[in-house]
Design an enzyme around this catalytic site. Sequence first.
Site, PDB file in Angstrom:
ATOM      1  N   ASP A 359       0.908  -0.899   0.041  1.00 18.03           N
ATOM      2  CA  ASP A 359       0.013   0.033   0.479  1.00 18.03           C
ATOM      3  C   ASP A 359       1.198   1.215   0.064  1.00 18.03           C
ATOM      4  OD1 ASP A 359      -1.371  -2.500   0.783  1.00 18.03           O
ATOM      5  OD2 ASP A 359      -2.690  -1.188   1.955  1.00 18.03           O
ATOM      6  N   GLU A 489      -7.498 -10.540  -4.282  1.00 20.66           N
ATOM      7  CA  GLU A 489      -8.056 -11.619  -4.137  1.00 20.66           C
ATOM      8  C   GLU A 489      -8.909 -12.413  -3.903  1.00 20.66           C
ATOM      9  OE1 GLU A 489      -4.602  -8.974  -0.680  1.00 20.66           O
ATOM     10  OE2 GLU A 489      -6.623  -9.687  -0.216  1.00 20.66           O
ATOM     11  N   LYS A 602     -12.589  -8.134  -5.876  1.00 24.52           N
ATOM     12  CA  LYS A 602     -12.321  -7.159  -4.763  1.00 24.52           C
ATOM     13  C   LYS A 602     -11.677  -5.677  -4.749  1.00 24.52           C
ATOM     14  CE  LYS A 602      -9.574  -7.649  -0.359  1.00 24.52           C
ATOM     15  NZ  LYS A 602      -8.239  -8.209   0.146  1.00 24.52           N
ATOM     16  N   GLN A 603     -10.758  -5.554  -5.822  1.00 21.28           N
ATOM     17  CA  GLN A 603     -10.101  -4.586  -6.129  1.00 21.28           C
ATOM     18  C   GLN A 603      -9.452  -4.607  -7.648  1.00 21.28           C
ATOM     19  OE1 GLN A 603      -6.975  -5.293  -2.849  1.00 21.28           O
ATOM     20  NE2 GLN A 603      -6.443  -3.898  -4.039  1.00 21.28           N
TER      21      GLN A 603
END
Length: 761
Positions: A359, A489, A602-603
């Site tokens: 991150d 994920e 998820k993203q």
Amino acid sequence: MKNYIKHHEWNIIEEGFDPHVNQISESIFSIGNGRMGQRANFEEEYSGETLRGSYVAGVYYPDKTRVGWWKNGYPEYFAKVLNAPNWIGIHVSIDNQKLDLAKCKVEEFRRILNMRSGYLLRSFVATLGDGKKVKIESKRFCSMAHGEIGAIRYSITPINFTAKATLSIYVDADVVNKDSNYDEKFWEEVYKEASEGRAIVTAQTKKTFFHVTTGMTYTIESAGKKATFDRVNIEQREKFAGNVIQLDLEQDKETVVYKYAAILSSENHPKDKLVENCKSVLDEASSKGFDKLFEEHEKVWFHKWEECDITIEGDVAAQQGIRFNIFQLTQTYTGDDERLNIGPKGFTGEKYGGSTYWDTEAYCLPFYLATAEQQVARNLLVYRYKHLPKAIENAAKLGFTEGAALYPMVTMNGEECHNEWEITFEEIHRNGAIAYAIFDYVRYTGDEKYLTEYGLEVLIGISRFWAQRVNWSARKNQYVMLGVTGPNEYENNVNNNWYTNTIATWTLKYTLEAVDFVKKDDSQAYQNIVKKTKLKEEEETAKWRDIIDKMYYPEDKHQGVFLQQDGFLDKELLTVKDLRPEDRPLNQKWSWDRILRSCFIKQADVLQGLYFFEDNFDQETIRKNFDFYEPMTVHESSLSPCVHVILASKLGYKQKAYELYLRTARLDLDDYNNDTEDGLHITSMAGTWMSVIKGFGGLRVKDGRLHFNPYVPDQWKSYSFRLEFRGRVVKVKITTDGIETKLESGSPMEIVVKDEVVKIS
């Protein structure tokens, strides 16, 4: 989604006490200063649901990994930042009745986080069991001017009585992490002392033997004068030291406790000097007094806001949201210490262990590049350089050789400490994020010398990893990447994740460019790097070029999209609109088996690659992929919305961009994902900043110049921000009429606004 925080431009306000949201508020109203942080726990005793949390930067514990099926290469431990000694405690008892908000009738409760000046204010009226009413007001801060000092002004005013009161003012190292295995405690007592007006406890962590000395001193005033006490008792027990004071409370007369705390760690002081130095810090704090300490603290915050504020006209909720995110980022990481980094929860909770993830490089670095002096961002990269030997060790544990480096998914000291195989072994795209951060830093700052000093060594180690991680497919006649987990994920152990393959080959290309640059820039330094890394230049670079030329990237030419991985189109392709509300969030409602077999994302995954490398793709390619993947994305990672805001803005999808911006800007304030009680999403807060600057503002850096392609969301009238760029400070204001730019300091420069070159001076 919760909606109990009052909208205000500069304050976070909670009115009325609701114990059901108390742990959420404990996260939201957290304070810190880069060296330590404190959740918004009450000073007085509280028997209700609470997550006690005080944290000291760099101090962690290696909690032994416990898994049902051990696999070769697993780390021995999961590193976690510990709940540190409690420095805020001021317990109050009136006529032998404890002041406990879980047991009293509470009225006029108000909690305010003043972001402009960086302090927490709390006030309430409590009715005790026998009808006595008492008003409490507490103001506290962690000093941004003196990183080892915390201060509290705690006032007690009887409303309808005069009575005896007992105050316990203390420090307590007998604390526990909520996430500890079998309620294990991680601190052992080393030293304690207490005398009238002062208490000090030194505790050490098990295994890692960090020492933290926590000291406190206090003064008490009544009606503006030093208070007199019936007596002061010294209280000591294991890992605990304090004073117990008995005094008279007089109706309508305010009694004020000024408590000063010093929190010192062996990361910054010799262990044998901790107590002595703690006493010096306490003396400094008490001699200055609360008001002077606060004045110095407030000045630092005023300066910080001058550097990094974003102002929004016409939307108070959005203004509050962006300032809250900037405030938390700023008090989490100051850039003063290259040994420190940014945990996903910062100093606000225990989840993720307070460790460093990718991150930092992918989301946080741009914020610090543009809002602080250059050294702050540089220190984030130096942190990874100093962990390069550990990254090489991590790779060796998995069978890689000859200096290949795999940076950890989760770390405190450079060693991998994440113990889920599908992440530890397979979510290797994190390696590419480290390489991309070097590129991003050099592109923004122009500091190419960083490649010579630090960057090239890191890039060589990462490129060696990619060269060994791919394998040759005779059937495809191409290189492939098997058994990986991409950023999404909700897919594990897949083959040929498009994003991972893409960032791997990009890293190889960038390493080749860095080799050429360093060789020309400083031939002697280059030879030193070759010797240090044992680089076989001709052989290794030839292999890198071959992989670049022959890498396989899954795609569907019929639909014009890159495939997230092999076989993605074999799934039943649904959209988020097909989900029932009661199915959300998937990670709390569905089995993992069901999630893995679904198409839901998820993203950002493919879209993460299009965001990083947008210059390599035309607008139509980006559009097709966005239109294909975004409707399947549940955004159940806090890191997801910001990437989509930036791409949606680029594509002209203004309403979609704004919808996702609100989600990221108020993610914690409105508890979108029902998990704010665990702590705030600090690293995703940097994504909120990017949403405004890179999304709505359209900021890019190309050929050493700032490029803007801005628009104003329909819900706003204007917005403005400030950027530090290569020794200059640029102020930008964007209105419905256009863009205004002002060079506040530095030499004249050229910027590009909607493809038009503009000179500012």
